[in-house]
Design a protein around this motif. Structure first.
Motif, short mmCIF file in Angstrom:
data_model
loop_
_atom_site.label_atom_id
_atom_site.label_comp_id
_atom_site.label_asym_id
_atom_site.label_seq_id
_atom_site.Cartn_x
_atom_site.Cartn_y
_atom_site.Cartn_z
N GLY A 1 0.82 -1.19 0.00
CA GLY A 1 0.00 0.00 0.00
C GLY A 1 0.86 1.25 0.00
N THR A 2 0.24 2.38 0.26
CA THR A 2 0.98 3.65 0.26
C THR A 2 1.04 4.27 1.66
OG1 THR A 2 -1.04 4.84 -0.38
CG2 THR A 2 0.47 4.16 -2.15
N THR A 3 0.44 3.61 2.65
CA THR A 3 0.56 4.03 4.04
C THR A 3 0.76 2.79 4.91
OG1 THR A 3 -1.78 3.85 4.63
CG2 THR A 3 -1.06 5.92 3.60
N PHE A 4 1.25 3.01 6.11
CA PHE A 4 1.42 1.89 7.04
C PHE A 4 0.08 1.23 7.36
CE2 PHE A 4 1.35 0.58 11.58
CZ PHE A 4 2.14 -0.56 11.46
N ALA A 5 -0.96 2.05 7.48
CA ALA A 5 -2.29 1.52 7.80
C ALA A 5 -2.79 0.55 6.73
CB ALA A 5 -3.28 2.66 7.98
N ASP A 6 -2.34 0.71 5.49
CA ASP A 6 -2.76 -0.19 4.41
C ASP A 6 -2.28 -1.61 4.61
OD1 ASP A 6 -3.95 1.94 3.08
OD2 ASP A 6 -2.18 2.35 1.86
N VAL A 7 -1.17 -1.79 5.33
CA VAL A 7 -0.55 -3.11 5.42
C VAL A 7 -0.48 -3.65 6.84
CG1 VAL A 7 0.80 -2.64 3.34
CG2 VAL A 7 1.81 -2.20 5.58
N ASP A 8 -0.91 -2.85 7.81
CA ASP A 8 -0.82 -3.24 9.21
C ASP A 8 -1.84 -4.34 9.52
OD1 ASP A 8 -0.15 -3.29 11.90
OD2 ASP A 8 -1.60 -1.73 12.39
#
Length: 254
Positions: free
Chosen positions: A247-254
């Protein structure tokens, strides 16, 4: 029509106009796409091995799907055979086509990993992740994650093949661990950067910071997951990988 009737009628018309204006505003607001980022790639193993751009798995190794009894369900199982150098999944596909990562962009890559061994008899290391350059130019692999002697290590490899171990943590065989790697891609040694989360906690690098600055882009780059033993081929190594995301943010992959 008397003045009172005209006043009531005017107020009623005004209320209807205002209600229509508010509804139109709500409709327009809901139609505007959110500014937040979305996951670029969901690499769930249930979709099969075809979600990788390619696979590099030499016989007698194999890349297959394996059901787990520890709550992880179906995962990718990368098995590097005893006479093979590697078994890796290269790059990602979106919409059925190879996804092209770009320079001057920020990506976050997330995954979980469980290894059948974390040390080799000859004390050498093996690679479980690469941010690989294609074709090989100034940096064959700007980032490598290796395992040796009971620890996982992240290396930044500068132009000219200069290795820098920038992080490490202890690991044990048959343990699941969660990784999230942030990469800002740049050919500039001062504009590119790296961030890392291990088991949900953002890590500090050897520079004392939570961000390591360096050159992270070279012609074209793709991620590779699996096993690559660059020292010898005598050991079978199995890396089970789950929860792959880009993804493009940490939240996308957390």
């Amino acid at each position: 029509m008397n003045n009172t009737t005209r006043a009531v009628s005017g107020r009623s018309h005004q209320r209807r106009w205002m209600a229509a204006f508010v509804l139109a505003g709500v409709y327009c607001f809901t139609m505007v796409p959110p500014a937040s980022a979305a996951t670029i790639w969901d690499g769930d193993a249930s979709q099969g091995t075809g979600i990788f751009h390619g696979t590099e798995c030499e016989s007698p190794g194999s890349l297959d799907l394996a059901d787990q009894t520890d709550g992880h369900g179906t995962v990718f199982r990368f098995t590097k055979g005893t006479t093979a150098w590697r078994c890796e999944g290269r790059g990602i596909k979106t919409g059925g086509s190879a996804y092209s990562f770009a320079e001057n962009s920020t990506y976050y890559l997330g995954w979980e990993s469980k290894l059948d061994k974390v040390a080799l008899p000859d004390s050498g290391d093996f690679v479980v992740f690469q941010w690989k350059s294609y074709p090989n130019a100034d940096q064959n692999y700007p980032l490598l994650m290796t395992v040796a002697n009971g620890s996982v290590r992240l290396h930044y490899v500068a132009p000219g093949g200069i290795w820098n171990q920038i992080w490490s943590a202890p690991v044990a065989a048959f343990e699941w661990h969660r990784f999230a790697l942030g990469i800002h891609t740049s050919t500039s040694a001062t504009d590119g950067w790296i961030e890392l989360w291990f088991d949900g906690v953002q890590q500090q690098f050897t520079n004392g910071q939570q961000r390591f600055v360096g050159r992270t882009w070279d012609s074209a780059n793709e991620p590779k997951w699996g096993v690559y033993d660059r020292d010898n081929v005598t050991d079978q190594i199995i890396n089970r990988v789950d929860s792959l995301r880009v993804g493009t943010t940490f939240a996308d992959v957390d």
